[in-house]
Scaffold this motif. Sequence first.
Motif, PDB file in Angstrom:
ATOM      1  N   ASP A 267      24.751 -18.456 -13.471  1.00  0.00           N
ATOM      2  CA  ASP A 267      25.603 -17.436 -12.869  1.00  0.00           C
ATOM      3  C   ASP A 267      26.300 -16.607 -13.943  1.00  0.00           C
ATOM      4  OD1 ASP A 267      24.930 -18.174 -10.320  1.00  0.00           O
ATOM      5  OD2 ASP A 267      26.778 -19.268  -9.902  1.00  0.00           O
ATOM      6  N   ASP A 286      16.593 -22.238  -6.880  1.00  0.00           N
ATOM      7  CA  ASP A 286      17.546 -21.774  -5.874  1.00  0.00           C
ATOM      8  C   ASP A 286      18.643 -20.913  -6.485  1.00  0.00           C
ATOM      9  OD1 ASP A 286      16.256 -23.241  -3.884  1.00  0.00           O
ATOM     10  OD2 ASP A 286      17.498 -25.017  -4.240  1.00  0.00           O
ATOM     11  N   THR A 287      18.810 -20.996  -7.797  1.00  0.00           N
ATOM     12  CA  THR A 287      19.937 -20.359  -8.479  1.00  0.00           C
ATOM     13  C   THR A 287      19.541 -19.066  -9.170  1.00  0.00           C
ATOM     14  OG1 THR A 287      20.801 -22.596  -8.884  1.00  0.00           O
ATOM     15  CG2 THR A 287      21.829 -20.795 -10.096  1.00  0.00           C
ATOM     16  N   PRO A 289      17.430 -15.754  -9.341  1.00  0.00           N
ATOM     17  CA  PRO A 289      16.608 -14.860  -8.516  1.00  0.00           C
ATOM     18  C   PRO A 289      15.258 -14.575  -9.171  1.00  0.00           C
ATOM     19  CG  PRO A 289      18.847 -14.013  -8.750  1.00  0.00           C
ATOM     20  CD  PRO A 289      18.710 -15.135  -9.720  1.00  0.00           C
ATOM     21  N   ARG A 290      14.218 -14.468  -8.349  1.00  0.00           N
ATOM     22  CA  ARG A 290      12.869 -14.278  -8.891  1.00  0.00           C
ATOM     23  C   ARG A 290      12.745 -13.021  -9.733  1.00  0.00           C
ATOM     24  NH1 ARG A 290       8.162 -15.968  -4.587  1.00  0.00           N
ATOM     25  NH2 ARG A 290       8.748 -18.165  -4.365  1.00  0.00           N
ATOM     26  N   ASP A 291      13.418 -11.936  -9.301  1.00  0.00           N
ATOM     27  CA  ASP A 291      13.256 -10.686 -10.044  1.00  0.00           C
ATOM     28  C   ASP A 291      14.117 -10.626 -11.285  1.00  0.00           C
ATOM     29  OD1 ASP A 291      15.615 -10.557  -8.638  1.00  0.00           O
ATOM     30  OD2 ASP A 291      15.285  -8.543  -7.823  1.00  0.00           O
ATOM     31  N   ARG A 321      14.411  -6.692 -15.299  1.00  0.00           N
ATOM     32  CA  ARG A 321      15.000  -8.003 -14.991  1.00  0.00           C
ATOM     33  C   ARG A 321      16.493  -8.019 -15.311  1.00  0.00           C
ATOM     34  NH1 ARG A 321      11.209 -11.676 -13.506  1.00  0.00           N
ATOM     35  NH2 ARG A 321       9.040 -11.177 -14.050  1.00  0.00           N
ATOM     36  N   ALA A 324      18.114  -6.398 -12.357  1.00  0.00           N
ATOM     37  CA  ALA A 324      18.115  -7.319 -11.222  1.00  0.00           C
ATOM     38  C   ALA A 324      19.178  -8.406 -11.404  1.00  0.00           C
ATOM     39  CB  ALA A 324      16.739  -7.949 -11.054  1.00  0.00           C
ATOM     40  N   ALA A 328      22.383  -9.194  -8.919  1.00  0.00           N
ATOM     41  CA  ALA A 328      22.644 -10.534  -8.381  1.00  0.00           C
ATOM     42  C   ALA A 328      24.029 -11.016  -8.795  1.00  0.00           C
ATOM     43  CB  ALA A 328      21.569 -11.503  -8.868  1.00  0.00           C
TER      44      ALA A 328
END
Length: 350
Positions: A267, A286-287, A289-291, A321, A324, A328
């Motif tokens: 984070d 889960d933490t 983001p794919r992008d 990235r 992105a 996020a």
Amino acid sequence: MDPTRLTFALPGDITTLTGGYVYDRRLVEGLRAQGRQVDVLSLSDAFPTPDADQMAQAMDRLESLPPDRPVIIDGLAFGAMQPDRVARLRAPILAMIHHPLAQESALPDDLARHLWRTERANLAHARHVVVPSPHTRAMLVERYDVPAHRISIARPGTDRPADPPRRKPCDPPLILSVGILHPRKGHDVLIDALARIAEQEWQAVIVGNPWDADHVAALTARIRDAGLGDRIRLAGRAPAEELAQLYRQASVFALATRYEGYGIVFDEALLHGLPIVSTRAGAVPDTVPRDAGILVPPDDAPAFARALSGLLGDPQDLRARSDAAARAGASLPGWDATAAVVGDLLDAMG
């Protein structure tokens, strides 16, 4: 039961700079901000492997807690406690499980089996369980037989700066890794990956409290043997301002972790708009983001090297990235949201 007065029990010093302790400290602060009286009970820092006297002292102190006030017990201690004595605790228990103890790396098999048994038994005595991620919740349901309705997810919060961080990337690009110098964090894999891309332009800094002197010595030797002593720096524990400066200067965040119950540092990287290279381990998918990130299998230095090399060699992908990650990061919750989840649970227990 009075949910406005409670005890938070954990091993060692709550100001310790690791993700689990940061979570605990910010949760205590958040619960106090709600008007609750929270007494911090510091148990032996030898947990999860205390000796008999340290265990007895910890259990005696917990057994002395009044029955009308809940106790939150950090999993680093709770999972290792004697189940027969946990069963005798009078105070209602809210277990805080950052990640199950038996999932720790570098544990002897007999110790891992012992911790699985004790944690499984102790979780049956908790009134409710708090975890930081869906992954940890699923693991407790599937492997520890905790009913799903007794587990709540309180995602770690973030400290959002008043102004967006102003990036000032270094030249050559800085690869930043943040995590305790412990085998689970995979810093050895990161070093091996960096050795595979030595022909590219980069520098790297690894920030984290030392776990023990032998592991730090092993990492130092690995860097030296790879001929990267002038390009990789083990920074140890970094003051907050120095760490913030490193985040601003970095181009990539990299953590070759072998397991994460959540991973607060991801984070932090997102808040600073850093693209992430990590592993598909534990809660990381889960933490991150794919992008915003590239995830590879744990313990795969060649794959980790390819991911780093690809980002460093493709400015367009790096920028995409990074954008992105910043998006996020801007949507991440604060620590007040974490405390709100736990506060609601305490009120329901009352």
